[in-house]
Design an enzyme around this catalytic site. Structure first.
Site, mmCIF file in Angstrom:
data_model
loop_
_atom_site.group_PDB
_atom_site.id
_atom_site.type_symbol
_atom_site.label_atom_id
_atom_site.label_comp_id
_atom_site.label_asym_id
_atom_site.label_seq_id
_atom_site.Cartn_x
_atom_site.Cartn_y
_atom_site.Cartn_z
ATOM 1 C CB SER A 1 46.001 52.617 56.088
ATOM 2 O OG SER A 1 46.227 53.774 55.318
ATOM 3 C CE1 TYR B 1 34.434 46.329 51.969
ATOM 4 C CE2 TYR B 1 34.251 45.610 49.691
ATOM 5 C CZ TYR B 1 34.987 45.718 50.858
ATOM 6 O OH TYR B 1 36.273 45.240 50.888
ATOM 7 C CD GLU C 1 37.812 39.436 51.257
ATOM 8 O OE1 GLU C 1 37.066 38.850 52.061
ATOM 9 O OE2 GLU C 1 38.316 40.554 51.467
#
Ligand SMILES: CC(=O)N[C@@H](CC(=O)O)C(=O)O
Ligand SMILES: [Zn+2]
Length: 313
Positions: free
Chosen positions: A167, A290, A180
């Site tokens: 979201s 990440y 990006e």
């Protein structure tokens, strides 16, 4: 939205926002948006209100991805309707504010387009991120940008995976667009990355201008890379990483990975190979942000998306 003469008729895009600092350590977006807050001449287009906006000012101040929780995961229905005011995590409070200003998400009052500017430590080049393969306005915009910046390249990453989609801040808009650009370390500005981002924004705003002026965009196709799987680092029983991205894969974002190709290298030099079916196109390879998300890279598959002709209603 109505169809006439095969053209999808859409409302003009009159309210546009450019978000920077959704992650406070991704410096191209932070710097461009701060620049445009001071002087917006470059992003103005006739009949369009373009609002540059720092979404996570506390994270920008500390030059960190986030303070309490990742803002670009925070725009869930639960968060946006949560009670608790000042007791809520900072980014949840911020998501509610952003939703009030630029949304409400999913409503007719929401902003038409939000560009959300990000940097990656991965060698992805310029990548536009879409959340829907059926948004013909965005698909036409992608096609326009790709042609306008050629021979430089700009790839399209499509994330509409039922489990891997998240979201985002931009998701409050009718047409959400992620941008990006990498590779750029966290907290660092690189001029080539900064300029690549700037020129894509210019073409994106030109597209909106042409659309609002009444130009009809004929049907087209757009090559996209659809997110299919998240690949974690190999870990031991305690959850500690036991291997790194293999040198043959490092920096090879968007290049085909086939069954049997090297994927990871253990600390004692053993090669771990890709076992799935291929070819897949890995991206976000070794993205710094990440590690906490248990993700070494994502796999994608190439797909040709079809965009209908569009014009303004
Ligand atoms: C490196 C990074 O922050 N990437 C973004 C991608 C996106 O905007 O969808 C994120 O994980 O939120
Ligand atoms: Zn980011």
């Amino acid at each position: 939205m109505s169809s006439y003469n095969n053209s999808v008729c859409l409302n003009e895009a009159r309210r546009v926002a450019i978000f920077g600092g959704t992650h406070g350590n991704e410096m191209s977006g932070v710097t461009l948006v701060n620049l445009w807050v001071k002087n917006g001449a470059e992003i103005q287009r006739k009949g369009v209100e373009t609002k540059p906006f720092i979404t996570n000012p506390r994270a920008v101040e500390k030059c960190t991805r986030y303070v309490d929780t990742d803002l670009n995961r925070a725009f869930t229905p639960e968060n946006l309707s949560a009670l608790g005011g000042d007791d809520l995590p900072y980014e949840v409070q911020r998501a509610q504010e952003i939703n009030r200003i630029f949304g409400p998400k999913g409503s007719p009052e929401a902003y038409d387009v939000i560009f959300d500017l990000h940097n990656t430590t991965s060698n992805m080049g310029s990548t536009l991120i879409l959340e829907s393969s059926k948004d013909h306005f965005n698909l036409q915009m992608m096609n326009y940008i790709k042609k306008a910046i050629a021979p430089a390249s700009c790839l399209v990453l499509l994330n509409e995976h039922p489990l891997l989609k998240y979201s985002t801040s931009r998701s409050v808009a009718k047409h959400p667009v992620g941008l990006e650009v990498g590779p750029q370390p966290q907290g660092v500005l690189r001029s080539n990355i900064f300029e690549a981002m700037r020129v894509i924004l210019k073409h994106a705003l030109d597209f909106i201008d042409l659309f609002n002026e009444g130009m009809e965009f004929p049907p087209c196709t757009v090559e996209a890379f659809r997110v299919t799987e998240r690949i974690d680092y190999p870990r031991d029983a305690n959850g500690n990483i036991i291997a790194m991205v293999h040198p043959n894969l490092q920096d090879c974002d968007w290049e085909p990975l086939n069954p049997g190709d090297p994927m990871f290298q253990t600390f004692d030099g053993k090669t771990i190979r890709y076992q799935g079916s291929g070819p897949v196109y890995p991206t976000f390879i070794n993205e710094a942000a990440y590690y906490e998300k248990q993700q070494a890279f994502v796999t994608t598959r190439r797909e040709t998306l079809v965009a209908s002709s569009i014009r303004k209603a």
